[in-house]
Each structure stands twice: as structure tokens, then as C-alpha cells.
Design a protein around this motif. Structure first.
Motif, mmCIF file in Angstrom:
data_model
loop_
_atom_site.group_PDB
_atom_site.id
_atom_site.type_symbol
_atom_site.label_atom_id
_atom_site.label_comp_id
_atom_site.label_asym_id
_atom_site.label_seq_id
_atom_site.Cartn_x
_atom_site.Cartn_y
_atom_site.Cartn_z
ATOM 1 N N THR A 306 8.113 -10.004 57.905
ATOM 2 C CA THR A 306 9.121 -9.313 58.757
ATOM 3 C C THR A 306 9.133 -9.777 60.385
ATOM 4 O O THR A 306 9.702 -9.956 61.063
ATOM 5 C CB THR A 306 9.158 -7.938 58.702
ATOM 6 N N ILE A 307 7.663 -9.538 60.682
ATOM 7 C CA ILE A 307 7.313 -9.981 62.032
ATOM 8 C C ILE A 307 7.683 -11.390 62.484
ATOM 9 O O ILE A 307 8.233 -11.575 63.509
ATOM 10 C CB ILE A 307 5.598 -9.965 62.134
ATOM 11 N N GLN A 308 7.564 -12.338 61.468
ATOM 12 C CA GLN A 308 7.968 -13.695 61.913
ATOM 13 C C GLN A 308 9.396 -13.973 61.822
ATOM 14 O O GLN A 308 10.078 -14.556 62.774
ATOM 15 C CB GLN A 308 7.433 -14.775 60.797
ATOM 16 N N HIS A 309 10.073 -13.299 61.111
ATOM 17 C CA HIS A 309 11.555 -13.278 60.987
ATOM 18 C C HIS A 309 12.016 -12.659 62.405
ATOM 19 O O HIS A 309 13.037 -13.369 62.975
ATOM 20 C CB HIS A 309 12.198 -12.260 59.996
ATOM 21 N N ILE A 310 11.249 -11.562 63.031
ATOM 22 C CA ILE A 310 11.752 -11.082 64.092
ATOM 23 C C ILE A 310 11.691 -11.925 65.249
ATOM 24 O O ILE A 310 12.442 -12.388 66.283
ATOM 25 C CB ILE A 310 11.031 -9.705 64.483
ATOM 26 N N LYS A 311 10.261 -12.626 65.371
ATOM 27 C CA LYS A 311 10.028 -13.749 66.092
ATOM 28 C C LYS A 311 11.185 -14.772 66.224
ATOM 29 O O LYS A 311 11.433 -15.339 67.308
ATOM 30 C CB LYS A 311 8.848 -14.351 65.984
ATOM 31 N N THR A 312 11.383 -15.292 65.219
ATOM 32 C CA THR A 312 12.662 -16.211 65.179
ATOM 33 C C THR A 312 13.893 -15.900 65.708
ATOM 34 O O THR A 312 14.651 -16.795 66.221
ATOM 35 C CB THR A 312 12.870 -16.796 63.489
ATOM 36 N N VAL A 313 14.337 -14.733 65.285
ATOM 37 C CA VAL A 313 15.725 -14.277 65.981
ATOM 38 C C VAL A 313 15.633 -14.117 67.389
ATOM 39 O O VAL A 313 16.447 -14.410 68.132
ATOM 40 C CB VAL A 313 16.107 -13.169 64.999
#
Length: 855
Positions: A306-313
């Protein structure tokens, strides 16, 4: 009824203005607050019998009632008074309004420190301050999920808001009279427990609401709601009981939210709201799920994922914002600058760029590979078409991004993970675009129009109108058309957009002497984008070769050429080719025009000097002059008043308007149309004279736009750059060319200096009649130049549309700094400040992401 009373109180306050006595102002504010509450609580009736029963119990007990029972009964009575309110709210909109009212009143109670005020709360305010803070966080959540249809959550929030309203109501001195301090304290503590998502069932409710929103995008989300929701998430994240094994991941999530908040002020955030919505919902699910007592059912939470997804967005939001502010027109020499800076920065700052060293070297290789392609564009080896221009703009835009990322690395503006993602994507984008260019084989692309028989009905309109000025030019052209050599003569009329070329050609085409002199006549409008077949069809249709349009359309192009040649042969013909943009149009048609020594003539109008010289046979091109001041005023009077006389009151201001048109017939005709429709008073005309561009700019833009779109790519930023100069300013050529070079507009070509290349750019613009030669040096070269006011207005408007530059005019009496530092457009790359030097220093102290500033 109550709303009407509140509005009336507001009107009284507004009418009184700054002179309102302090006591009266305080009294009005108090009354407005109280009436708002009455509006909210007017429906509390159906639970009155329960409240009355509790009162009877309390009365029967009398003085012997235990203290704890007495407090409990009082609490229940107040709670039941609010239960009826639950049924009066039907939507989140009504609920949000109630929440805002309660929150506003609580805020007022905390702000008042004057004991004489009717809103003053005696004693400590900690309890109400705590409720105020928690209520604000709940309000942020409610606003973000306002599209939710979750019934339990709606009921829960309604209950909390009602209790909060009761707290605020009871804290008003006129209601409590000092007797409710202890019960209010208990009520406040109870309310805090209700608002805070401590209870597992409440947290589960929050998760269910977010899960429901996760399934679809809700376009009604607003930026201010985003900011408030992030604040709520940050507050709840800090309150989490954290296990040691996920401490670093929670810290990473906190960093993401801080980073998002820091960038919520970016321009055009509306374009990224769907991405932000996705990030915040996932963040909320994560935060409310990080409790061991929460049952998620089938929902699984992958904290690292989830943290990686948030970073990407978040990275995509930042990048989209940067790209949205990029100029859409770039200088071809900009890649040269970036390559030079890349090498220098890697040598000078090896430590700061160590994180992305490998990626920067890959970028350098990719940009170096683009150089032959960009050089060929600068040398005009490609046909002009949108696909090529889009590819060039996209590739140079990547160079802007590289420069920005390198600067961000050095300044630590963005975290390393964001910059690494960015550079990798730039590399992939460049490679993808290069592959697409190679696949299209753009060198061979041509743009053609559909094969139809074009008819220009507007050409015949106004053929009997009087032409003001150009009497000598008309005489010269008539002589060239009807006299002189027996050979075929191509006569060119050359001038800038709006100079009157077509009007003059129309006047000659329908002149009785000219008509009687020739056996046959035909005309066609060429336009920037044409097809040889389309031009042939138009001319043949004018010559009435076939009454059947279908039979013409069925012929091959070579058959159409032969047909036109045969019909013109041995005859004295007159052909008008209007609006020729490129000599290739003439090359496509020249074989169709026989030269049988019959004194045939071809009249050609063009905006481009090179076209006129390319087609020249016998006569020199006629370069159309500007109207004199007297001719301009005569034309304006004719268009506005016709055969009537102009009022003496309008003479002075009318002459001023005519002078501001700078001798361009198009400007005069357009402003005449404006003046003829408005009231003929000195005041109205003075407004036009004061700001001529705003009255005729939209109509002239479409005409000049054609010339702009037909420019080779490398000349577009050069012409737009004239928008940095003042009206009627005479521009030194040496200064101008060095500015172009400094901005990266000039592409280095082997064997030529940048200064000579830049001067060739200017000569090209002059030959296209977009720039005027103002003064020559002793050796005959252009020493200074200028641009017509009409074109200057176009350059400013177009440059702003293309995010190319922005004009900011600062009034000398404006002492505030906000005029320069807070404007949204400061994200543009090039800024022109029309202000005093001290204002520039003041602006610079605020900092702004612009590449160049002119003042």
C-alpha cells in the motif's frame, strides 16, 4: 421563518458597517448564533413525554436523590432532547450544514475572551476545545465521504453532531447560568469518546464507508476536502498503538502524507483529484485497519504494498502537475543546453547526484541520439504537420523534465524514491517516442485536403465597396495586368496578415476594364493546407468545364491538369491565386498555365516574400504598404458613418483610435464594426481607444493564427518571444538574437555560429511579413525591428495559452507583495514583469520556478 430573521440581522450589521458599536455587534452575533440553534432544534417534540417522565422521577425523589442518579437523569434528559433530531436529517448535505453550524459556534466560544460579551464562557475552556478539535476531524472525514450511502455511519455522525450541538448550546451563559459546569464537563468527555474512533465497531464503520467509496470514482471531491481528510488521517496515524516491527513503515506512510499535503498547492490540482482520491482511500483503510481488534473479513491489508502504491500515485501527481505547466512550444536548442549542464553537474556535484548517476548517464545517451533528428527539423528537412510538431514538443519537454529532476536532486526538493521513478519514466518515454517516429517515417509524410470542389462564396461579397487608399497601387497593378509584355506575367501582392491583399485583388478581379480585357477568368483560394487536385477542381469549376460535378471528380489528377491546360491554351486568361503560403503550391500548378504570348496574367497574393520572389517572371512583387494616418481615419469614418458626417465631439478620439490601428486595414475594419454597434459618445469611444486589443483581439487572432501555425517549428518560439516587448518598441537585433540564444531557441548547426543562425531566423520572420524592419545598418543589414500592435497582442495571448510566457503588470501604487508572489501562473517558465526594479527584488525573495525573468 428563523432563516429570515438571521438574514435580517445580517443586513442590519452590513448596513451599519464599520461604525457599528461594539456592544451592538456583539448582541447581533449572539442573536444570530441563538437563532441558528433554534432552527436546528425546532423539531424536538416527540420525545418530550420521555423527558417529562424523567423530570417527574426527579421531582418525586426530591432532595433525597443520590448525586450520581441526579447527574444520570439530567444527562438522559438532555440526550433524549436530541434523539428526535435524528429523524429530521435526510442527507449528508443537511448533516454537513448542521456540523458546520455547530463547529462555527464552538469556534466562536473559544475566541471570545471579553467577560462582558454574551458569548463569553467563564472558567477553563479545555473541554470544549477538545470537542472542537475532534469535531473538526470528524467534519473532515464526513466532507470527504459525503457521497457515501452508509446508513449506520449517517446515524452515528448525526448522534455525534447532535451531542456536540448540545454542548455548545449549554455552554452559552444564557442557557447554563453557571449551573451546568459539571454536567457539561461529563457531557464533553462522553462526546470525545463518541467522536474518537477508539471503539472497534466505530473503526470498522469507518473502514466500511471507505471500502464502499473505493469501488467507484466520485467526481464531486474538492481540493479543500482533500486537505482536511489528510489532516484527519495524520491525526489518527499519530494516535496509533505502533508495534516495533512496523515502526519504519508507519514513518514512511507519515512521510507520504506530509509530502502530499506539501504539494496540495500545486497548479491544476483538479486534474489529479481521481488519483488523490485513490491514495487517500487506501491510506484511510490502512490507518483504520492497523488495530488488532478490527475485523476486516475478506479484506487484506498489505502495508508495504500500500505504501508503494501511495508513493507511485503521489509521484504521478507531482509529475502531471509539472507537465501541465510546461510550455507547449520549445526552442530546438534547449536539448543542447541540457546536455551541457548534465555533463557539468555530474562533474561538479557527484555526491548529490550519486543516487541517480546511472539513470542520468542513460538519459544523456538518449538525448545525444536525438540530436540528428532535431538538427534536421531545424534545417527544415521535414514537411510541416502536426504529428512532427507534437513529437518535437514531447521530446524537448523531456529535456525540461531532466533539468527539473537534476535541480530537485541538488536542492533536495523531492525524496529520492520520487526522483528515481521520474528518471526511469523519462527514459522509457524518450525511447517510446523515438520508436514511434521511426515507425511513422515522418520524412515522407504529407498533409493533403479531401478531394472536393471548393467554392469561396465570401469572395464575391462587397465587390462594389469603395477601397480607401491604395489608389496608386491599383493603378500600377491595372497597368501590369492590361499592358506590358506579351509573355505570361505572374504579379504578386505581398503583405502581412490583414494588410488588404485579398481586398485589393478582389477589386482588380471585378474591375470592368480588367474583365473586358481577358477572354476567361478563374480564381481559387489556396490556403496553408491544400491539395493539387483540390486546386485544379476549383479552377475547372470556375471555368465551367463541366456542368456535372461528378464527372470532374471522377477524373485522375493528371487528366485534370491536361483539361485545365487545354482550356487556357491560345486564350488570354486571368487567374487569381489568393493566399498562397508556399512556393510548392505554385510548383504544383505552373505546368497547367500555357505561355502563348497572349498577354495572359496570374495575380497571386501571399504573406511570404520568398513565395513572391520564387514565382516572379516579369514584374517585381508589389509589397503592400500600410495606410497613412489620413487614409486610416477616412476608412474608419466610411465604415462607421457611411455617407454621414462624423460628430465633432468624436473627431479627436476617433483619430486616436485610427492612429492606434497603425495603418493596418484589418484593424480599422474590425474596430469600425465595434464602434458602429455601440453608443456614439466620447466616453464609449474613449474606452475603445484605451484598450483596442480587448475589443478586436478575438477576431484578429483567428487570422494571425494561420500564419503562426504555418511557421516551421523552430520559428514559433521566436515569434512568441516578441510578446515580451512593449508596444511600438524598436528592438535591437543583436539584443534580440542573443536573447533567443540564451533561451535555447537556436539549434546549433555544424559550420555556423549561433548568432548567424539566429539572424537567419529573424530574416525568415521578416520575409513572412510577421516582423517589420525598423532600421538598417550602414552595410544594409537589419539593425532594429518591430512588430505591429495586432501581432503583439496575438503573441501575448498565444504565449500565455502555450504556457510560454506570462506578462505581469505591477502598478506603481501597489505596495503589496502578493501581486507577484501568489499568482498561480508563476509556475510558467518565462515571466515578464512590467514594474520597478525594487519590485523585482521583492519578487525574487519569494522564489518561483521560472527559468527567465524580463523586466
Amino acid at each position: 421563518m428563523i432563516n429570515h430573521i438571521v438574514e435580517s440581522l445580517q443586513q442590519i450589521e452590513d448596513q451599519w458597517g464599520l461604525d457599528i458599536p461594539e456592544t451592538a455587534e456583539d448582541r447581533i452575533k449572539f442573536l444570530k448564533r441563538k437563532f441558528k440553534f433554534l432552527d436546528v432544534f425546532h423539531s424536538l417534540q416527540s420525545f418530550n413525554h420521555i423527558v417529562e417522565s424523567l423530570q417527574q422521577i426527579e421531582d418525586q425523589w426530591g432532595l433525597d436523590i443520590p448525586e450520581t442518579a441526579e447527574d444520570r437523569i439530567k444527562f438522559l434528559k438532555r440526550e433524549f432532547k436530541f434523539l428526535d433530531f435524528f429523524h429530521s436529517l435526510q442527507s449528508f448535505t443537511e448533516l454537513s450544514y448542521m456540523l458546520d453550524v455547530v463547529h462555527e459556534v464552538q469556534g466562536d466560544l473559544l475566541k471570545v475572551y471579553c467577560s462582558s460579551s454574551l458569548l463569553f464562557v467563564p472558567g477553563p475552556k479545555k473541554e470544549i476545545a477538545d470537542v472542537f478539535k475532534e469535531l473538526k476531524l470528524l467534519r473532515n472525514f464526513v466532507c470527504f465521504v459525503s457521497e457515501s450511502k452508509h446508513t449506520d455511519f449517517f446515524t452515528y455522525v448525526t448522534e455525534v453532531v447532535s451531542h456536540a450541538g448540545m454542548v455548545a448550546w449549554l455552554y452559552l451563559p444564557s442557557n447554563g447560568k453557571g449551573e451546568n459546569q459539571e454536567i457539561n464537563y461529563l457531557l464533553s468527555k462522553h462526546l470525545q469518546m463518541k467522536i474518537k474512533p477508539i471503539d472497534p465497531s466505530i473503526r470498522k464503520m469507518y473502514i466500511d464507508v471507505l471500502l464502499a467509496l473505493r469501488s467507484k470514482w466520485h467526481p464531486n471531491i474538492q481540493i479543500e476536502r482533500v486537505s482536511g481528510f489528510v489532516e484527519t488521517l495524520q491525526h489518527n496515524l499519530k494516535a496509533l498503538p505502533i508495534s516495533n516491527h512496523i515502526t519504519h513503515q508507519i514513518a514512511a506512510l507519515q512521510e507520504m502524507l506530509n509530502f502530499l499535503i506539501a504539494n496540495l498547492s500545486i497548479q491544476n490540482l483538479e486534474f489529479h483529484l481521481q488519483d488523490i482520491d485513490s491514495v487517500l482511500i487506501d491510506s484511510g483503510l490502512l490507518i483504520y485497519s492497523l488495530h488488532e481488534d478490527v475485523t476486516l473479513g475478506e479484506v487484506t491489508i498489505d502495508l508495504p504494498g500500500t505504501i508503494q502504491h501511495i508513493k507511485t500515485v503521489i509521484y504521478h501527481i507531482i509529475r502531471k502537475d509539472f507537465q501541465s505547466n510546461l510550455p507547449r512550444i520549445h526552442g530546438l536548442g534547449y536539448v543542447d543546453f541540457v546536455l551541457d549542464n548534465l555533463k557539468e553537474f555530474q562533474d561538479r556535484y557527484p555526491d548529490s547526484l550519486a543516487l541517480v548517476k546511472t539513470q542520468l548517464q542513460m538519459i544523456q545517451t538518449e538525448l545525444e541520439g536525438l540530436q540528428p533528428f532535431l538538427s534536421s527539423v531545424a534545417e527544415q528537412q521535414y514537411n510541416i504537420h502536426d504529428e512532427l510538431q507534437n513529437s518535437v514538443a514531447l521530446l524537448i519537454g523531456k529535456a525540461y523534465e531532466v533539468e527539473y529532476v537534476v535541480d530537485a536532486c541538488l536542492s533536495k526538493k523531492f525524496p529520492g524514491w520520487c526522483l528515481k521513478l521520474w528518471i526511469v519514466d523519462i527514459i522509457m518515454d524518450i525511447r517510446a517516442e523515438v520508436a514511434e517516429i521511426q515507425q511513422k517515417k515522418m520524412v515522407g509524410l504529407d498533409v493533403v485536403s479531401p478531394y472536393t470542389i471548393a467554392t469561396d462564396t465570401s469572395f464575391t461579397s462587397g465587390i462594389h465597396e469603395k477601397v480607401v487608399g491604395f489608389e496608386d497601387e491599383i493603378g500600377t497593378l491595372k497597368h501590369r495586368l492590361t499592358g506590358g509584355s506579351r509573355k505570361l506575367n505572374i504579379i504578386s501582392i505581398v503583405g502581412m496578415p490583414g494588410a488588404g491583399k485579398t481586398t485589393l485583388a478582389k477589386r482588380l478581379y471585378f474591375d470592368k476594364l480588367v474583365v473586358s480585357y481577358f477572354d476567361i477568368r478563374a480564381r481559387c483560394h489556396v490556403s496553408p493546407v491544400y491539395s493539387q487536385r483540390g486546386l485544379l477542381l476549383s479552377l475547372l469549376a470556375m471555368l465551367h468545364v463541366s456542368a456535372d460535378e461528378t464527372s470532374l471528380l471522377s477524373k485522375r489528377t493528371d487528366e485534370l491538369r491536361d483539361a485545365l491546360y487545354k482550356i487556357l491554351r491560345v486564350k488570354r486568361y486571368f487567374i487569381l491565386l489568393d493566399d498562397v503560403w508556399d512556393h510548392r503550391a505554385w510548383d504544383d500548378l505552373r505546368r497547367c498555365f500555357p505561355d502563348d504570348n497572349t498577354r495572359s496574367r496570374i495575380l497571386l497574393t501571399t504573406r511570404n516574400n520568398d513565395v513572391a520572389y520564387n514565382v516572379k517572371s516579369v514584374s517585381e512583387p508589389l509589397f503592400l504598404r500600410f495606410l497613412t494616418y489620413e487614409e486610416s481615419w477616412d476608412l474608419l469614418k466610411l465604415k462607421v458613418f457611411g455617407n454621414e458626417s462624423c460628430s465633432p465631439l468624436l473627431e479627436t478620439v476617433g483619430q486616436k483610435i485610427a492612429r492606434k490601428c497603425e495603418g493596418l486595414p484589418l484593424s480599422i475594419v474590425l474596430v469600425s464594426g465595434v464602434l458602429s454597434k455601440m453608443e456614439k459618445t466620447e466616453e464609449c469611444w474613449s474606452q475603445v481607444a484605451k484598450d483596442l486589443g480587448s475589443y478586436i483581439g478575438s477576431e484578429t487572432k483567428a487570422i494571425i493564427e494561420k500564419s503562426y501555425q504555418h511557421l516551421p517549428y523552430h520559428l514559433k518560439p521566436c515569434i512568441l518571444y516578441f510578446g515580451t516587448f512593449l508596444e511600438d518598441e524598436e528592438i535591437n537585433v543583436s539584443k534580440l538574437t542573443w536573447l533567443w540564444i540564451g533561451e535555447g531557441f537556436v539549434k546549433h548547426l555544424e559550420g555556423r555560429s549561433l548568432q548567424n543562425i539566429a539572424k537567419a531566423y529573424l530574416e525568415d520572420l521578416i520575409s513572412r511579413n510577421l516582423v517589420m524592419n525598423a532600421k538598417n545598418s550602414s552595410d544594409g543589414k537589419v539593425k532594429s525591428c518591430r512588430i505591429h500592435g495586432l501581432l503583439l497582442d496575438f503573441c501575448k495571448i498565444k504565449a500565455k495559452e502555450e504556457h510560454f510566457l506570462l506578462w505581469i503588470k505591477r502598478d506603481g501604487n501597489d505596495k503589496s507583495s502578493s501581486g507577484l508572489s501568489t499568482q498561480k501562473q508563476l509556475a510558467q517558465r518565462r515571466l515578464v514583469l512590467y514594474c520597478k526594479e525594487e519590485n523585482v527584488v521583492e519578487w525574487n525573495s519569494h522564489g518561483s520556478p521560472v527559468d527567465s525573468v524580463l523586466y
